[in-house]
Scaffold this motif. Structure first.
Motif, PDB file in Angstrom:
ATOM      1  N   VAL A   7       0.837  -1.200   0.000  1.00 25.22           N
ATOM      2  CA  VAL A   7       0.000   0.000   0.000  1.00 25.22           C
ATOM      3  C   VAL A   7       0.873   1.251   0.000  1.00 25.22           C
ATOM      4  O   VAL A   7       0.635   2.193  -0.755  1.00 25.22           O
ATOM      5  N   PHE A   8       1.910   1.245   0.826  1.00 24.73           N
ATOM      6  CA  PHE A   8       2.754   2.430   0.912  1.00 24.73           C
ATOM      7  C   PHE A   8       3.670   2.575  -0.295  1.00 24.73           C
ATOM      8  O   PHE A   8       4.179   3.652  -0.561  1.00 24.73           O
ATOM      9  N   ARG A   9       3.887   1.520  -1.046  1.00 21.65           N
ATOM     10  CA  ARG A   9       4.703   1.626  -2.246  1.00 21.65           C
ATOM     11  C   ARG A   9       3.953   2.389  -3.335  1.00 21.65           C
ATOM     12  O   ARG A   9       4.538   3.050  -4.164  1.00 21.65           O
ATOM     13  N   GLY A  10       2.649   2.294  -3.351  1.00 20.98           N
ATOM     14  CA  GLY A  10       1.864   3.055  -4.299  1.00 20.98           C
ATOM     15  C   GLY A  10       1.408   2.261  -5.498  1.00 20.98           C
ATOM     16  O   GLY A  10       0.776   2.807  -6.392  1.00 20.98           O
ATOM     17  N   GLU A  11       1.702   0.995  -5.564  1.00 24.79           N
ATOM     18  CA  GLU A  11       1.280   0.212  -6.717  1.00 24.79           C
ATOM     19  C   GLU A  11      -0.224  -0.042  -6.708  1.00 24.79           C
ATOM     20  O   GLU A  11      -0.835  -0.155  -7.759  1.00 24.79           O
ATOM     21  N   LEU A  12      -0.809  -0.116  -5.559  1.00 27.69           N
ATOM     22  CA  LEU A  12      -2.226  -0.429  -5.470  1.00 27.69           C
ATOM     23  C   LEU A  12      -3.102   0.816  -5.332  1.00 27.69           C
ATOM     24  O   LEU A  12      -4.313   0.706  -5.303  1.00 27.69           O
ATOM     25  N   LEU A  13      -2.504   1.968  -5.255  1.00 28.47           N
ATOM     26  CA  LEU A  13      -3.278   3.194  -5.094  1.00 28.47           C
ATOM     27  C   LEU A  13      -3.750   3.699  -6.453  1.00 28.47           C
ATOM     28  O   LEU A  13      -3.026   3.648  -7.451  1.00 28.47           O
ATOM     29  N   PRO A  14      -4.966   4.197  -6.535  1.00 30.58           N
ATOM     30  CA  PRO A  14      -5.449   4.718  -7.824  1.00 30.58           C
ATOM     31  C   PRO A  14      -4.841   6.096  -8.117  1.00 30.58           C
ATOM     32  O   PRO A  14      -4.403   6.814  -7.227  1.00 30.58           O
ATOM     33  N   ILE A  15      -4.832   6.456  -9.378  1.00 31.73           N
ATOM     34  CA  ILE A  15      -4.368   7.784  -9.784  1.00 31.73           C
ATOM     35  C   ILE A  15      -5.533   8.747  -9.597  1.00 31.73           C
ATOM     36  O   ILE A  15      -6.639   8.528 -10.111  1.00 31.73           O
ATOM     37  N   LEU A  16      -5.282   9.796  -8.863  1.00 25.06           N
ATOM     38  CA  LEU A  16      -6.339  10.764  -8.587  1.00 25.06           C
ATOM     39  C   LEU A  16      -6.241  11.908  -9.600  1.00 25.06           C
ATOM     40  O   LEU A  16      -5.189  12.534  -9.766  1.00 25.06           O
ATOM     41  N   HIS A  17      -7.320  12.200 -10.292  1.00 25.24           N
ATOM     42  CA  HIS A  17      -7.356  13.303 -11.273  1.00 25.24           C
ATOM     43  C   HIS A  17      -8.047  14.483 -10.606  1.00 25.24           C
ATOM     44  O   HIS A  17      -9.248  14.451 -10.313  1.00 25.24           O
ATOM     45  N   PHE A  18      -7.283  15.524 -10.361  1.00 26.13           N
ATOM     46  CA  PHE A  18      -7.848  16.729  -9.761  1.00 26.13           C
ATOM     47  C   PHE A  18      -8.285  17.681 -10.868  1.00 26.13           C
ATOM     48  O   PHE A  18      -7.564  17.867 -11.870  1.00 26.13           O
ATOM     49  N   PRO A  19      -9.446  18.289 -10.712  1.00 23.00           N
ATOM     50  CA  PRO A  19      -9.871  19.255 -11.743  1.00 23.00           C
ATOM     51  C   PRO A  19      -9.001  20.508 -11.673  1.00 23.00           C
ATOM     52  O   PRO A  19      -8.520  20.917 -10.616  1.00 23.00           O
ATOM     53  N   ASN A  20      -8.803  21.106 -12.854  1.00 20.72           N
ATOM     54  CA  ASN A  20      -8.024  22.359 -12.893  1.00 20.72           C
ATOM     55  C   ASN A  20      -8.904  23.497 -12.335  1.00 20.72           C
ATOM     56  O   ASN A  20     -10.087  23.601 -12.654  1.00 20.72           O
ATOM     57  N   PRO A  21      -8.304  24.319 -11.490  1.00 17.97           N
ATOM     58  CA  PRO A  21      -9.092  25.441 -10.976  1.00 17.97           C
ATOM     59  C   PRO A  21      -9.406  26.440 -12.082  1.00 17.97           C
ATOM     60  O   PRO A  21      -8.541  26.802 -12.868  1.00 17.97           O
TER      61      PRO A  21
END
Length: 75
Positions: free
Chosen positions: A58-72
């Motif tokens: 989990v802490f390595r980041g392989e299982l975390l999804p990519i979060l898409h933040f909207p542009n302000p």
């Protein structure tokens, strides 16, 4: 050559009226609980190791999804 144990005094066994349980029975109960304790510690150790390996993933980041933040927007 004389033995050094020949001059030791003979010790008398203390007979206590309340303790009539043979040593073999006490050793049998102690052995069973000792073996159960060892097996329990091995199981706990394996569970903690697997939890540690899962947390590394989990802490390595392989299982975390990519979060898409909207542009302000500039308004």
């Amino acid at each position: 050559m004389p033995s050094s144990n020949q001059n030791l005094p003979i010790t008398n066994q203390v007979n206590t009226p309340g303790l009539s349980i043979p040593t073999e029975i006490c050793l049998t109960f102690a052995t069973g609980s000792f073996l159960i304790g060892i097996l329990g510690l091995q199981t706990i150790s394996k569970c903690l190791q697997s939890a540690g390996m899962a947390s590394e993933e989990v802490f390595r980041g392989e299982l975390l999804p990519i979060l898409h933040f909207p542009n302000p927007s500039n308004s």
